[in-house]
Design a protein around this motif. Structure first.
Motif, PDB file in Angstrom:
ATOM      1  N   LEU A   1       0.817  -1.206   0.000  1.00  0.00           N
ATOM      2  CA  LEU A   1       0.000   0.000   0.000  1.00  0.00           C
ATOM      3  C   LEU A   1       0.853   1.259   0.000  1.00  0.00           C
ATOM      4  O   LEU A   1       0.550   2.232  -0.702  1.00  0.00           O
ATOM      5  CB  LEU A   1      -0.937  -0.014   1.209  1.00  0.00           C
ATOM      6  N   GLY A   2       1.930   1.250   0.787  1.00  0.00           N
ATOM      7  CA  GLY A   2       2.796   2.421   0.853  1.00  0.00           C
ATOM      8  C   GLY A   2       3.421   2.756  -0.484  1.00  0.00           C
ATOM      9  O   GLY A   2       3.588   3.933  -0.822  1.00  0.00           O
ATOM     10  N   ALA A   3       3.777   1.741  -1.252  1.00  0.00           N
ATOM     11  CA  ALA A   3       4.356   1.971  -2.576  1.00  0.00           C
ATOM     12  C   ALA A   3       3.295   2.452  -3.559  1.00  0.00           C
ATOM     13  O   ALA A   3       3.554   3.339  -4.383  1.00  0.00           O
ATOM     14  CB  ALA A   3       5.012   0.683  -3.086  1.00  0.00           C
ATOM     15  N   LEU A   4       2.093   1.890  -3.473  1.00  0.00           N
ATOM     16  CA  LEU A   4       1.004   2.314  -4.356  1.00  0.00           C
ATOM     17  C   LEU A   4       0.614   3.763  -4.089  1.00  0.00           C
ATOM     18  O   LEU A   4       0.192   4.478  -5.002  1.00  0.00           O
ATOM     19  CB  LEU A   4      -0.209   1.402  -4.163  1.00  0.00           C
ATOM     20  N   ALA A   5       0.776   4.199  -2.843  1.00  0.00           N
ATOM     21  CA  ALA A   5       0.427   5.570  -2.481  1.00  0.00           C
ATOM     22  C   ALA A   5       1.316   6.595  -3.180  1.00  0.00           C
ATOM     23  O   ALA A   5       0.940   7.767  -3.292  1.00  0.00           O
ATOM     24  CB  ALA A   5       0.515   5.759  -0.965  1.00  0.00           C
ATOM     25  N   ASP A   6       2.476   6.171  -3.663  1.00  0.00           N
ATOM     26  CA  ASP A   6       3.420   7.081  -4.306  1.00  0.00           C
ATOM     27  C   ASP A   6       3.329   7.046  -5.830  1.00  0.00           C
ATOM     28  O   ASP A   6       4.170   7.630  -6.525  1.00  0.00           O
ATOM     29  CB  ASP A   6       4.849   6.739  -3.885  1.00  0.00           C
ATOM     30  N   ARG A   7       2.319   6.357  -6.365  1.00  0.00           N
ATOM     31  CA  ARG A   7       2.174   6.255  -7.815  1.00  0.00           C
ATOM     32  C   ARG A   7       0.889   6.929  -8.273  1.00  0.00           C
ATOM     33  O   ARG A   7      -0.013   7.184  -7.475  1.00  0.00           O
ATOM     34  CB  ARG A   7       2.174   4.781  -8.248  1.00  0.00           C
ATOM     35  N   GLU A   8       0.816   7.212  -9.561  1.00  0.00           N
ATOM     36  CA  GLU A   8      -0.406   7.763 -10.145  1.00  0.00           C
ATOM     37  C   GLU A   8      -0.975   6.729 -11.126  1.00  0.00           C
ATOM     38  O   GLU A   8      -0.226   6.064 -11.845  1.00  0.00           O
ATOM     39  CB  GLU A   8      -0.123   9.076 -10.866  1.00  0.00           C
ATOM     40  N   PHE A   9      -2.306   6.648 -11.164  1.00  0.00           N
ATOM     41  CA  PHE A   9      -2.952   5.603 -11.960  1.00  0.00           C
ATOM     42  C   PHE A   9      -3.919   6.154 -12.996  1.00  0.00           C
ATOM     43  O   PHE A   9      -4.703   5.414 -13.572  1.00  0.00           O
ATOM     44  CB  PHE A   9      -3.664   4.621 -11.027  1.00  0.00           C
ATOM     45  N   GLY A  10      -3.845   7.451 -13.254  1.00  0.00           N
ATOM     46  CA  GLY A  10      -4.638   8.033 -14.333  1.00  0.00           C
ATOM     47  C   GLY A  10      -6.080   8.286 -13.955  1.00  0.00           C
ATOM     48  O   GLY A  10      -6.447   8.366 -12.784  1.00  0.00           O
ATOM     49  N   ASP A  11      -6.891   8.399 -14.981  1.00  0.00           N
ATOM     50  CA  ASP A  11      -8.289   8.785 -14.804  1.00  0.00           C
ATOM     51  C   ASP A  11      -9.072   7.746 -14.008  1.00  0.00           C
ATOM     52  O   ASP A  11      -8.712   6.560 -13.979  1.00  0.00           O
ATOM     53  CB  ASP A  11      -8.956   8.970 -16.170  1.00  0.00           C
ATOM     54  N   PRO A  12     -10.179   8.146 -13.364  1.00  0.00           N
ATOM     55  CA  PRO A  12     -11.043   7.205 -12.651  1.00  0.00           C
ATOM     56  C   PRO A  12     -11.806   6.323 -13.655  1.00  0.00           C
ATOM     57  O   PRO A  12     -11.748   6.600 -14.861  1.00  0.00           O
ATOM     58  CB  PRO A  12     -12.004   8.132 -11.893  1.00  0.00           C
TER      59      PRO A  12
END
Length: 265
Positions: free
Chosen positions: A223-234
């Motif tokens: 989760l901590g690593a995912l928090a530092d990424r961007e995943f684009g539009d909803p």
């Protein structure tokens, strides 16, 4: 006749062929987009593609004042449309019950759900999912952390070895300061991952973004690593895996890039 039609997950083309035919044959078409929405198409695109006029109902117009829908269905063929599968919401079940009580014939034409798509895209088996939960914006529940009910749901599933789908909050028509007809806000997976990493534990999770679109994104990490990424539009959602079958572990590594140490490889 009142026909409930699930529009699928992404745009005006996501509906099934059966749903498309029923939509185009209806005398009147109602829709609601407060429980979920098609992020790849607006109401105008939906109406133009199918050659129909779409009457959008707000939450209150379905839950508290369904009479226009029911009256129209008593006299002709009415389609009631929602994103995803139309019977996921209890509001829609209530509307169907009201129609049946008045002797109005009903039918349901299903659409793909976010949960079934998440299972398909991640490779996590559908029968190994437990109860789903929704992570709200902090301002929506009057706090600044993760509600205890969300943590309890995830923990209860994990005790049974089951996976958890965490739906992410959508706010349409209301914001931090109250009712706002122009407000649209979608919780993103990075924000959700950060909340859970702080308010729960920094465990393995899977982001599923834009399921049903031409460019879905599936990423697995802490989760901590995912928090530092961007995943684009909803739209985004999170899956918190439970116990992994070896095929599921292979799928998370192969489809979602899960680090080997997190999936036991």
């Amino acid at each position: 006749m009142l026909t409930f039609i699930g529009l699928g997950l992404y745009d005006e083309r996501s509906v099934t062929v059966e749903g498309r035919e029923a939509l185009r044959a209806a005398d009147r078409v109602f829709a609601e987009f407060y429980t979920s929405k098609l992020v790849g198409a607006g109401v105008d695109e939906l109406a133009a593609h199918h050659g129909v006029e779409v009457e959008v109902r707000a939450r209150e117009g379905v839950e508290r004042d369904p009479e226009p829908i029911l009256a129209a269905a008593a006299e002709g063929d009415v389609a009631f449309c929602t994103a995803g599968d139309t019977m996921i919401s209890t509001t829609h079940t209530d509307l169907r019950l009201r129609a049946e009580e008045r002797g109005i014939e009903t039918r349901v034409i299903h659409g793909v759900t976010a949960q079934s798509a998440a299972s398909s895209l991640t490779g996590l088996q559908n029968y190994r999912f437990g109860k789903a939960t929704t992570l709200p914006f902090p301002y929506a529940h009057g706090g600044d952390d993760v509600p205890e009910s969300v943590i309890e749901t995830i923990e209860a599933n994990r005790e049974r070895g089951l996976h958890s789908v965490v739906y992410l909050d959508i706010k349409v028509g209301t914001g931090p300061s109250g009712p706002d007809p122009d407000h649209e806000e979608y919780m993103t997976a990075d924000v959700a991952a950060g909340l859970l990493a702080e308010g729960w534990r920094d465990e393995l999770a899977v982001v599923v973004a834009r399921a049903g679109s031409p460019d879905p994104v599936v990423v697995a990490d802490r989760l901590g690593a995912l928090a530092d990424r961007e995943f684009g539009d909803p739209l985004h959602l999170l899956v918190i895996p439970g116990d992994l079958h070896h095929v599921e572990a292979d799928a998370l590594a192969g489809f979602a890039g899960a680090p080997a140490d997190l999936v036991g490889e």
